[in-house]
Design a protein around this motif. Structure first.
Motif, PDB file in Angstrom:
ATOM      1  N   ASN A 130       6.011 -12.130   9.505  1.00 33.69           N
ATOM      2  CA  ASN A 130       4.707 -11.575   9.173  1.00 33.69           C
ATOM      3  C   ASN A 130       4.747 -11.107   7.725  1.00 33.69           C
ATOM      4  O   ASN A 130       5.805 -11.147   7.102  1.00 33.69           O
ATOM      5  N   LEU A 131       3.607 -10.651   7.216  1.00 34.45           N
ATOM      6  CA  LEU A 131       3.581 -10.085   5.871  1.00 34.45           C
ATOM      7  C   LEU A 131       3.293  -8.587   5.996  1.00 34.45           C
ATOM      8  O   LEU A 131       2.644  -8.171   6.958  1.00 34.45           O
ATOM      9  N   PRO A 132       3.767  -7.801   5.043  1.00 37.53           N
ATOM     10  CA  PRO A 132       3.484  -6.362   5.129  1.00 37.53           C
ATOM     11  C   PRO A 132       1.998  -6.099   4.911  1.00 37.53           C
ATOM     12  O   PRO A 132       1.446  -6.483   3.891  1.00 37.53           O
ATOM     13  N   LYS A 133       1.387  -5.481   5.904  1.00 34.68           N
ATOM     14  CA  LYS A 133      -0.056  -5.237   5.806  1.00 34.68           C
ATOM     15  C   LYS A 133      -0.365  -3.791   6.146  1.00 34.68           C
ATOM     16  O   LYS A 133       0.360  -3.159   6.905  1.00 34.68           O
ATOM     17  N   THR A 134      -1.466  -3.334   5.594  1.00 29.28           N
ATOM     18  CA  THR A 134      -1.956  -2.015   6.002  1.00 29.28           C
ATOM     19  C   THR A 134      -2.605  -2.181   7.373  1.00 29.28           C
ATOM     20  O   THR A 134      -2.860  -3.305   7.811  1.00 29.28           O
ATOM     21  N   ARG A 135      -2.932  -1.059   7.984  1.00 28.15           N
ATOM     22  CA  ARG A 135      -3.541  -1.155   9.311  1.00 28.15           C
ATOM     23  C   ARG A 135      -4.906  -1.825   9.254  1.00 28.15           C
ATOM     24  O   ARG A 135      -5.376  -2.385  10.239  1.00 28.15           O
ATOM     25  N   SER A 136      -5.510  -1.797   8.084  1.00 24.88           N
ATOM     26  CA  SER A 136      -6.799  -2.499   7.980  1.00 24.88           C
ATOM     27  C   SER A 136      -6.599  -3.980   7.657  1.00 24.88           C
ATOM     28  O   SER A 136      -7.568  -4.707   7.452  1.00 24.88           O
ATOM     29  N   ASP A 196       5.859   5.075   0.137  1.00 22.51           N
ATOM     30  CA  ASP A 196       5.587   5.404   1.524  1.00 22.51           C
ATOM     31  C   ASP A 196       5.144   4.143   2.275  1.00 22.51           C
ATOM     32  O   ASP A 196       4.188   3.487   1.875  1.00 22.51           O
ATOM     33  N   THR A 197       5.839   3.803   3.319  1.00 25.83           N
ATOM     34  CA  THR A 197       5.457   2.608   4.074  1.00 25.83           C
ATOM     35  C   THR A 197       4.852   2.976   5.431  1.00 25.83           C
ATOM     36  O   THR A 197       4.739   2.147   6.318  1.00 25.83           O
ATOM     37  N   SER A 198       4.447   4.250   5.549  1.00 23.66           N
ATOM     38  CA  SER A 198       3.960   4.697   6.851  1.00 23.66           C
ATOM     39  C   SER A 198       2.618   4.063   7.225  1.00 23.66           C
ATOM     40  O   SER A 198       2.285   3.982   8.397  1.00 23.66           O
ATOM     41  N   THR A 199       1.876   3.596   6.211  1.00 24.50           N
ATOM     42  CA  THR A 199       0.603   2.951   6.546  1.00 24.50           C
ATOM     43  C   THR A 199       0.821   1.500   6.965  1.00 24.50           C
ATOM     44  O   THR A 199      -0.111   0.816   7.369  1.00 24.50           O
ATOM     45  N   LEU A 200       2.054   1.050   6.833  1.00 26.34           N
ATOM     46  CA  LEU A 200       2.372  -0.331   7.197  1.00 26.34           C
ATOM     47  C   LEU A 200       2.283  -0.527   8.694  1.00 26.34           C
ATOM     48  O   LEU A 200       2.777   0.291   9.462  1.00 26.34           O
ATOM     49  N   GLU A 201       1.720  -1.652   9.062  1.00 25.09           N
ATOM     50  CA  GLU A 201       1.598  -1.908  10.483  1.00 25.09           C
ATOM     51  C   GLU A 201       2.940  -2.322  11.077  1.00 25.09           C
ATOM     52  O   GLU A 201       3.229  -2.054  12.222  1.00 25.09           O
ATOM     53  N   ASN A 202       3.755  -2.974  10.246  1.00 26.67           N
ATOM     54  CA  ASN A 202       4.952  -3.614  10.771  1.00 26.67           C
ATOM     55  C   ASN A 202       6.158  -3.451   9.836  1.00 26.67           C
ATOM     56  O   ASN A 202       6.629  -4.424   9.263  1.00 26.67           O
ATOM     57  N   PRO A 203       6.618  -2.214   9.624  1.00 24.76           N
ATOM     58  CA  PRO A 203       7.656  -1.955   8.623  1.00 24.76           C
ATOM     59  C   PRO A 203       8.920  -2.796   8.800  1.00 24.76           C
ATOM     60  O   PRO A 203       9.623  -3.069   7.810  1.00 24.76           O
ATOM     61  N   ALA A 204       9.185  -3.271   9.994  1.00 24.80           N
ATOM     62  CA  ALA A 204      10.432  -3.985  10.236  1.00 24.80           C
ATOM     63  C   ALA A 204      10.549  -5.291   9.451  1.00 24.80           C
ATOM     64  O   ALA A 204      11.652  -5.735   9.124  1.00 24.80           O
ATOM     65  N   ILE A 205       9.415  -5.894   9.115  1.00 21.13           N
ATOM     66  CA  ILE A 205       9.517  -7.195   8.458  1.00 21.13           C
ATOM     67  C   ILE A 205       9.980  -7.093   6.992  1.00 21.13           C
ATOM     68  O   ILE A 205      10.333  -8.078   6.374  1.00 21.13           O
ATOM     69  N   LEU A 206       9.988  -5.868   6.437  1.00 23.87           N
ATOM     70  CA  LEU A 206      10.437  -5.725   5.048  1.00 23.87           C
ATOM     71  C   LEU A 206      11.850  -6.258   4.866  1.00 23.87           C
ATOM     72  O   LEU A 206      12.163  -6.897   3.861  1.00 23.87           O
ATOM     73  N   ASP A 207      12.692  -6.000   5.843  1.00 20.41           N
ATOM     74  CA  ASP A 207      14.076  -6.477   5.760  1.00 20.41           C
ATOM     75  C   ASP A 207      14.142  -7.995   5.703  1.00 20.41           C
ATOM     76  O   ASP A 207      14.895  -8.569   4.935  1.00 20.41           O
ATOM     77  N   GLN A 208      13.315  -8.630   6.518  1.00 23.09           N
ATOM     78  CA  GLN A 208      13.287 -10.103   6.516  1.00 23.09           C
ATOM     79  C   GLN A 208      12.907 -10.643   5.144  1.00 23.09           C
ATOM     80  O   GLN A 208      13.453 -11.638   4.680  1.00 23.09           O
TER      81      GLN A 208
END
Ligand code: 6R9
Length: 656
Positions: A613-619, A639-651
């Motif tokens: 996936n790509l890092p996206k905001t909740r919107s 701050d990555t707390s607005t990220l919907e899916n922080p786990a993909i950053l590692d990928q």
């Protein structure tokens, strides 16, 4: 002058000052003051002095339909007449207009009289085919004398040309044929670059093989490589055959100053390239004026702008500016590194080039090459003919500037770092070689008459020392007139409502020095990358990627690159599983090739990373700032707390 700049100020030499047309800062300031006092009078004076008009203009600037400005609108002229006939009539028929050097080092000289005859014969051939004033003609040619002839021949009969860089793909070419509604295409069997023979006609065939390109009824083919090509009966004609037997003279089509001389496509922040439309009178005026003021062109100069005619620099400073000034110039078919990285310097030496204009990316690659191969360093050649150096296309880093100054210019030659754009038509912010003290990395001060400024988001001026948005406050003669077929996009892009439609928005960020008010460009503020001085829209590359069957989603960002200024990094989500290891490397290669085929090799991403996936905001907005950090290999600190899916950053850190 701020302390940071003080240490690095380079004064133009006494010799440069004494021989220059604009000699010393007082002379520069006098020109600026003249424009301040009487803006229209300033441009009108130059338009009368530098151009020959068939019908003199009585109006100067017409703002009644702003931002669709008109200049010299009731005057008529012909651009090719101004570039050719005028020089022959004044007795320069035997003067060399073009010294052509081919990829393999053969040299041909074309005089002004020869060039005029060749342009006339080609213009007659176009007319015989039914091409007329206002028709659009696509030119898809390598660097060649014929490329210049084709452009000038269109200008002679009032046809509007659109040159497409020879490195663009069939797909990109087709889009431009369709958007322009072109009636004819001028191409060649192929081209030579760096000892290799590359196809061109076969790519054109592919582009033409579609309903979208059906407006294009005639194809004229230059025989350059002798490669076997497919000639379609009734549509395709050899250039040498159609000019054969044509008369040596051709009555120019006198056009209004606002008549569109050319359309040149450039990348913007949407997926669709913009057809930047230029005028005849105002454009040619500033082409000629900047040749005289920025390059201080004199009758005995040998001028060399290394840009391809497929870019705006090759329009203003190869096809039009030098000829409008009756100068001798080099047209070079090849590449700077063939047969070795001393090629440019060898050519400067042999042809006694006095004014040399190139891009930072070329300079950086030649610095590296001369470190690896000291025999090819500029200091190995006699470059004493040089008197002025120029750079364009992207910010030049101070180290490259200093190398250029010392090693190419021998510490004698002023460097003009010229900031301008496809849309501006000619130099906008630049030192003048016999006047402006230079600071490496800064394009210094506006060209006389140009009202450049830096503003904030509301359009208010920002004080010197603070960064902001680069704008131009008053219309200028060589400015873009509209986006071909899309006036609304023109207005929204360049004269946005945020600035009440009053300011030209360049799309670059900049800062002015606290003390000198010198401009330094800080880079694009839109979704446009600058790779080796070529503008590439991130959306354009994203669209190419998602056009691939297996790609679900893609986001493209830039990353600073030592050689190319910026490098393209793509983050890709495939429809199938996320590949890793060898499978990922394979897929990277495949997608790189795919983009090369869709747009052209210059658009090929240097780095492609896969995520689920790509890092996206909740919107649902892609967080590009984050992707830029990932592309640079930086730790994510924001701050990555607005990220919907922080786990993909590692990928997305890599294809592990
Ligand atoms: C002429 C040309 C325009 C963009 C422009 C800016 C960058 C050009 C520059 C420069 C810093 C310079 N640019 N010259 N940045 N210093 N001297 O290059 O036209 O292809 O339309 O590109 O190039 O970002 O906005 P174009």
């Amino acid at each position: 002058m701020s302390s940071e700049q003080q240490a690095r100020v380079y004064q133009p030499s006494a010799e440069a000052v004494s021989r220059a047309r604009v000699s010393g800062m007082d002379a520069y300031e006098a020109l600026c003051a003249e424009a301040d006092r009487d803006y229209e009078g300033f441009w009108a004076r130059h338009a009368r002095e530098l151009l020959e008009w068939q019908t003199p203009f009585t109006q100067v600037l017409d703002e009644s339909e702003a931002p669709f400005f008109k200049w010299f609108a009731d005057g008529t002229l012909n651009v090719s007449y101004n570039c050719l006939d005028r020089n022959v009539k004044r007795g320069d028929g035997n003067k060399t207009a073009i010294i052509f050097e081919s990829d393999d080092g053969k040299v041909a000289r074309v005089s002004y009289a020869d060039l005029l005859v060749r342009v006339c014969r080609f213009a007659n051939a176009l007319r015989d085919m039914g091409v007329k004033k206002g028709d659009r003609v696509i030119i898809y040619l390598p660097m060649s004398v014929e490329g210049v002839i084709a452009m000038q021949a269109c200008a002679r009969i009032g046809a509007t040309h659109s040159v497409v860089f020879g490195g663009f793909s069939a797909h990109a070419l087709r889009d431009r044929i369709e958007d322009a509604g072109a009636v004819a295409l001028i191409t060649s069997d192929g081209q030579f670059r760096g000892g290799k023979m590359l196809p061109l006609k076969s790519i054109a065939d592919e582009a033409l093989d579609s309903d979208a390109a059906k407006s294009c009824k005639n194809v004229i083919v230059l025989r350059r490589t002798g490669a076997d090509v497919n000639m379609v009966e009734g549509r395709d004609h050899w250039m040498h055959e159609v000019v054969d037997g044509q008369p040596d003279t051709c009555e120019p089509e006198w056009v209004g100053a606002e008549h569109p001389l050319f359309i040149l496509y450039t990348s913007g922040s949407t997926g669709k390239p913009k057809g930047v439309q230029h005028s005849s009178g105002g454009y040619l005026l500033q082409a000629a004026m900047s040749m005289r003021y920025t390059f201080d062109i004199q009758p005995d100069d040998v001028f060399w702008c290394t840009a391809d005619i497929g870019w705006v620099t090759g329009h203003t400073y190869v096809a039009y500016g030098p000829l409008a000034c009756g100068s001798t110039q080099i047209v070079f078919e090849g590449v700077p590194t063939y047969p070795n990285p001393g090629r440019f310097w060898r050519m400067v030496q042999d042809h006694k080039v006095s004014i040399f204009y190139t891009a930072p990316t070329a300079i950086r690659s030649l610095i590296k090459a001369s470190e690896n191969n000291p025999d090819c360093a500029p200091t190995q050649y006699d470059l004493s003919s040089l008197r002025i150096l120029g750079t364009v296309g992207e910010p030049i880093n101070p180290a490259a500037w200093e190398w250029y100054y010392e090693n190419v210019g021998g510490g004698r030659c002023p460097i003009v770092d010229t900031w301008w754009q496809t849309e501006t038509g000619a130099h906008m912010i630049t030192p003048l070689p016999g006047a402006t003290p230079m600071v490496p990395g800064s394009c210094t001060l506006p060209f006389p008459g140009i009202q450049a400024a830096i503003v904030d988001e509301t359009g208010a001026d920002v004080p010197n020392g603070h960064g902001g948005i680069l704008v131009v406050k008053r219309p200028w003669p060589s400015m873009i007139r509209t986006i071909w077929g899309d006036p609304d996009r023109f207005r929204k892009t360049y004269f946005p409502d945020d600035f009440k439609g009053k300011l030209y928005l360049a799309g670059d960020g900049a800062v002015r020095d606290k003390d000198t008010a010198y401009f330094t460009i800080t880079g694009r503020i839109d979704d446009v990358l600058n790779v080796s001085g070529h503008r590439m829209g991130t959306m354009e590359i994203e669209s190419a990627l998602v056009a691939h069957d297996e790609v679900a989603e893609a986001a493209v960002v830039g990353r600073p690159d030592e050689l190319t200024g910026e490098a393209i990094v793509a983050f890709v989500v495939l429809k199938g599983a996320r590949p890793t290891g060898e499978a990922a490397s394979q897929k990277v290669k495949e997608l790189q090739q795919w983009v090369g085929k869709e747009i052209g090799p210059i658009a090929r991403p240097k780095d492609i990373r896969f995520g689920e996936n790509l890092p996206k905001t909740r919107s649902g907005k892609i967080m590009r700032r984050l992707l830029r950090q990932l592309a640079k290999g930086e730790e994510i600190t924001q701050d990555t707390s607005t990220l919907e899916n922080p786990a993909i950053l590692d990928q997305l850190k890599g294809n592990g």
